[in-house]
Scaffold this motif. Structure first.
Motif, PDB file in Angstrom:
ATOM      1  N   ALA A 441       0.844  -1.193   0.000  1.00  0.00           N
ATOM      2  CA  ALA A 441       0.000   0.000   0.000  1.00  0.00           C
ATOM      3  C   ALA A 441       0.882   1.246   0.000  1.00  0.00           C
ATOM      4  N   PRO A 442       0.375   2.385  -0.504  1.00  0.00           N
ATOM      5  CA  PRO A 442       1.151   3.618  -0.427  1.00  0.00           C
ATOM      6  C   PRO A 442       1.518   3.945   1.016  1.00  0.00           C
ATOM      7  N   VAL A 443       2.743   4.405   1.229  1.00  0.00           N
ATOM      8  CA  VAL A 443       3.185   4.739   2.582  1.00  0.00           C
ATOM      9  C   VAL A 443       2.908   6.193   2.933  1.00  0.00           C
ATOM     10  N   GLU A 444       2.506   6.991   1.935  1.00  0.00           N
ATOM     11  CA  GLU A 444       2.157   8.387   2.170  1.00  0.00           C
ATOM     12  C   GLU A 444       0.846   8.692   1.457  1.00  0.00           C
ATOM     13  N   ALA A 445       0.126   9.667   1.980  1.00  0.00           N
ATOM     14  CA  ALA A 445      -1.090  10.125   1.306  1.00  0.00           C
ATOM     15  C   ALA A 445      -0.717  10.820   0.006  1.00  0.00           C
ATOM     16  N   PRO A 446      -1.616  10.837  -0.990  1.00  0.00           N
ATOM     17  CA  PRO A 446      -1.337  11.568  -2.227  1.00  0.00           C
ATOM     18  C   PRO A 446      -1.070  13.040  -1.942  1.00  0.00           C
ATOM     19  N   THR A 447      -0.202  13.635  -2.728  1.00  0.00           N
ATOM     20  CA  THR A 447       0.144  15.044  -2.561  1.00  0.00           C
ATOM     21  C   THR A 447      -1.026  15.923  -2.983  1.00  0.00           C
ATOM     22  N   LYS A 448      -1.412  16.843  -2.124  1.00  0.00           N
ATOM     23  CA  LYS A 448      -2.425  17.835  -2.492  1.00  0.00           C
ATOM     24  C   LYS A 448      -1.693  19.062  -3.000  1.00  0.00           C
ATOM     25  N   VAL A 449      -1.747  19.273  -4.281  1.00  0.00           N
ATOM     26  CA  VAL A 449      -1.030  20.383  -4.901  1.00  0.00           C
ATOM     27  C   VAL A 449      -1.874  21.646  -4.779  1.00  0.00           C
ATOM     28  N   ARG A 450      -1.415  22.566  -3.967  1.00  0.00           N
ATOM     29  CA  ARG A 450      -2.050  23.873  -3.791  1.00  0.00           C
ATOM     30  C   ARG A 450      -0.965  24.853  -3.372  1.00  0.00           C
ATOM     31  N   ASN A 451      -0.419  25.618  -4.315  1.00  0.00           N
ATOM     32  CA  ASN A 451       0.601  26.588  -3.941  1.00  0.00           C
ATOM     33  C   ASN A 451       0.667  27.683  -4.990  1.00  0.00           C
ATOM     34  N   GLY A 452       1.395  28.735  -4.653  1.00  0.00           N
ATOM     35  CA  GLY A 452       1.499  29.893  -5.530  1.00  0.00           C
ATOM     36  C   GLY A 452       2.834  30.030  -6.214  1.00  0.00           C
ATOM     37  N   VAL A 453       3.597  28.934  -6.336  1.00  0.00           N
ATOM     38  CA  VAL A 453       4.885  28.990  -7.023  1.00  0.00           C
ATOM     39  C   VAL A 453       4.656  29.406  -8.481  1.00  0.00           C
ATOM     40  N   PRO A 454       5.428  30.369  -9.007  1.00  0.00           N
ATOM     41  CA  PRO A 454       5.269  30.753 -10.418  1.00  0.00           C
ATOM     42  C   PRO A 454       5.598  29.582 -11.351  1.00  0.00           C
ATOM     43  N   VAL A 455       4.662  29.243 -12.210  1.00  0.00           N
ATOM     44  CA  VAL A 455       4.793  28.099 -13.112  1.00  0.00           C
ATOM     45  C   VAL A 455       4.153  28.469 -14.446  1.00  0.00           C
ATOM     46  N   LEU A 456       4.694  27.937 -15.540  1.00  0.00           N
ATOM     47  CA  LEU A 456       4.049  28.069 -16.846  1.00  0.00           C
ATOM     48  C   LEU A 456       3.482  26.708 -17.236  1.00  0.00           C
ATOM     49  N   VAL A 457       2.150  26.641 -17.339  1.00  0.00           N
ATOM     50  CA  VAL A 457       1.458  25.424 -17.765  1.00  0.00           C
ATOM     51  C   VAL A 457       1.220  25.534 -19.264  1.00  0.00           C
ATOM     52  N   VAL A 458       1.600  24.505 -20.009  1.00  0.00           N
ATOM     53  CA  VAL A 458       1.538  24.520 -21.460  1.00  0.00           C
ATOM     54  C   VAL A 458       0.669  23.365 -21.940  1.00  0.00           C
ATOM     55  N   GLY A 459      -0.205  23.633 -22.917  1.00  0.00           N
ATOM     56  CA  GLY A 459      -1.017  22.546 -23.431  1.00  0.00           C
ATOM     57  C   GLY A 459      -1.775  22.930 -24.674  1.00  0.00           C
ATOM     58  N   ASN A 460      -2.628  22.005 -25.108  1.00  0.00           N
ATOM     59  CA  ASN A 460      -3.522  22.282 -26.227  1.00  0.00           C
ATOM     60  C   ASN A 460      -4.892  21.723 -25.893  1.00  0.00           C
ATOM     61  N   ASP A 461      -5.917  22.285 -26.498  1.00  0.00           N
ATOM     62  CA  ASP A 461      -7.273  21.970 -26.073  1.00  0.00           C
ATOM     63  C   ASP A 461      -7.835  20.684 -26.682  1.00  0.00           C
ATOM     64  N   GLY A 462      -7.017  19.976 -27.493  1.00  0.00           N
ATOM     65  CA  GLY A 462      -7.472  18.702 -28.036  1.00  0.00           C
ATOM     66  C   GLY A 462      -6.643  17.525 -27.573  1.00  0.00           C
ATOM     67  N   ASP A 463      -5.862  17.697 -26.525  1.00  0.00           N
ATOM     68  CA  ASP A 463      -4.964  16.647 -26.034  1.00  0.00           C
ATOM     69  C   ASP A 463      -5.772  15.425 -25.601  1.00  0.00           C
ATOM     70  N   PRO A 464      -5.568  14.247 -26.236  1.00  0.00           N
ATOM     71  CA  PRO A 464      -6.307  13.058 -25.824  1.00  0.00           C
ATOM     72  C   PRO A 464      -5.722  12.367 -24.600  1.00  0.00           C
TER      73      PRO A 464
END
Length: 531
Positions: A441-464
């Motif tokens: 079994a997992p030894v840690e709980a899943p990471t809850k990602v919630r932070n204000g670190v500056p990041v650039l998210v890149v994608g496209n709107d048809g990604d399957p």
């Protein structure tokens, strides 16, 4: 849980993709809503105890050539690009830094402009389970601007490639299978998943709990420290976006310029993350079908989108009645949906033509004759039926990150509930996985990602593989992020992979000049950013 995806350069003869579990990559299609995210801290807190293995930060590396033998093509490409390789020692279990250790392999191509060098850029091609040492050789070729300013760092994440690899002994590289049309075929797939889990447990049970993304993020921070860098810049694709987001959550104060391409939904990444992907996959299939209809004289699949889709559905139904014979393989309803999914990760002319050739071969096989597989289809079949062990760490990572239901009935009921509206891909993306039978079994709980670190998210709107709603969920979870979207593409991996000057310029302006867009950016083909 995605195709391990290395983006193809804009002008080449074919995709550079390692076959992993499509999704990846990938994310659920449910938006999160605001949920008070504006109140998230600017930087994530480093958890208590995360710095305890401080002694690992001061090890000295032995840099050497990367090629390990005459058949090591990845090592040869690294050597040709001027890279060096080294091994970093890290704890197996960070809660016990004085205990057992493992080795993590890294590669480095030094910045070509030492005077303008601004640090290191660590990269990850996706997966999970995909080795990442040689991605830097491709990046050095495709983006001289990055190479001039950064030491490019590749890494085989723990238990992959050269990093103390896990060997599950499977005769497949991909555990994703369709449940097929009925209860009998579902039971067959469940029995296979149980068998795969048991095989992987043999000889690996003691390390399986430590294959998690959180531990790989800790390894990344050891690599940062060993390289003498106060901060780490990062470029990750597909699953690599989850890894990067986890790093920002655990070590936010040490995160420099972070780019997450083809982002997954961080709240659902795990064994069941594919289950919301059907609309995006179907849209990508329809886009390809429209292309195939326009090229009917070349492939003979139908001269309208509806006719091409009818050919695809005919192949799926025929394989459910009796296996199709392709070369030495017998392809049944467990395999067809996967074979009709993976090729949708690229939307270029050659990729679409290759896919059409594959579907033509499958359609020919429905007549009961033995068909010779075209090269691209043969590669997928070899991966499905023989395997190389290259992605043995995929299931261990996914299963270590998040627990899955251990009741097969929950999967069968879910498939049945969606069979009418998801007849082709539903039994694939909602099916049971080895995690339902995993020995640890997992030894840690899943990471809850919630932070204000500056990041650039890149994608496209048809990604399957990483549907757009999941990309947006990552964007919202990272409240300091900006998002650049390529409209109208149907592919996985956008920066460099799509060959779009607007996307590439936006990403490199951030990585090289440090200019994070003031707002979200929308790109179309070869125009300046809007936003």
């Amino acid at each position: 849980m995605s195709h391990s995806t290395v983006p193809s350069p804009p002008v080449t003869s074919g995709p550079a993709r390692r076959h992993g579990l499509p999704a990846l990559a990938t994310a659920a299609a449910v938006a999160l809503g605001a949920l008070g995210l504006a109140a998230a801290p600017a930087f994530a807190e480093t958890p208590a105890g995360a710095d305890r293995p401080i002694r690992f930060h001061h090890q000295r590396l032995d840099w050497h050539g990367c090629k390990t033998g005459p058949d090591d093509r990845a090592g040869a490409s690294l050597d040709a690009a001027g890279a060096q390789c080294a091994e970093v020692t890290v704890p197996l279990d960070y809660r016990r830094p004085g205990g057992r250790t493992i080795s993590v392999a890294i590669s480095r191509i030094k910045a070509t402009d030492p005077a303008g060098r601004r640090g290191v850029l660590l990269t990850n091609p996706g997966g999970p389970g995909g080795p990442g040492l040689d991605l830097v050789a491709s990046l050095a070729q495709w983006s001289p601007a990055l190479t001039s300013r950064y030491d490019l760092i590749g890494m085989d994440p723990r238990f992959t490639g050269r990093s103390t690899p896990i060997r599950c002994g499977w005769k497949t590289d991909v555990f994703l299978r369709s449940a097929g049309p009925n209860r009998r075929t579902f039971n067959e797939s469940a029995a296979l998943m149980k068998e795969l889990a048991a095989k992987c447990a043999r000889g690996n049970r003691d390390v399986l709990p430590y294959a998690s993304t959180r531990n790989t993020a800790r390894d990344m921070d050891v690599v940062r420290a060993v390289l003498g860098e106060p901060k780490l810049s990062y470029l990750g694709y597909s699953y690599g976006t989850y890894l990067g987001a986890v790093y920002t959550q655990m070590f936010g104060a040490r995160a420099d310029r972070i780019v997450l391409d083809s982002a997954v939904n961080p709240d659902t990444y795990g064994p069941g993350l594919l289950s919301g992907n059907e609309p995006a996959i179907t849209a990508a299939l329809r886009n390809w079908a429209a292309w195939a209809a326009a090229h009917d004289k070349d492939h003979g699949l139908g001269d309208t989108t509806t006719e091409v889709l009818a050919t695809v559905n005919h192949v799926n139904r025929a394989a459910a009645r009796r296996p199709l014979r392709i070369g030495g393989y017998r392809i049944d309803s467990h395999h067809i949906p996967y074979l009709l999914f993976g090729p949708l990760y690229e939307d270029g002319e050659k990729a679409y033509a290759d896919f059409a050739t594959q579907v033509r071969a499958l359609a020919d096989a429905t007549r009961g004759t033995v068909v010779t597989a075209p090269p691209s289809l043969k590669a997928s079949l070899d991966s499905l039926f023989t395997g190389t062990g290259a992605l043995d760490a995929q299931a261990p990572i996914i299963c270590a990150d998040r627990a899955a239901s251990r009741d097969p009935e929950t999967y069968f009921r879910d498939i049945q509930a969606h069979r009418a509206d998801e007849p082709l891909y539903g039994p694939l993306i909602r099916n049971i996985t080895p995690c339902a039978f995993w020995p640890t079994a997992p030894v840690e709980a899943p990471t809850k990602v919630r932070n204000g670190v500056p990041v650039l998210v890149v994608g496209n709107d048809g990604d399957p593989g990483s549907p757009y709603l999941g990309q947006q969920a990552m964007h919202r979870a990272l409240t300091g992020s900006r998002m650049v979207t390529l409209r109208g593409a149907y592919r996985h991996a956008t920066y460099l992979g799509a060959g779009n000057s607007c996307v590439n310029t936006t990403v490199e302006r951030y990585l090289i000049d440090g200019v994070l867009p003031g707002g979200d950016v929308t790109c179309v083909k070869d125009v300046t950013p809007a936003g």
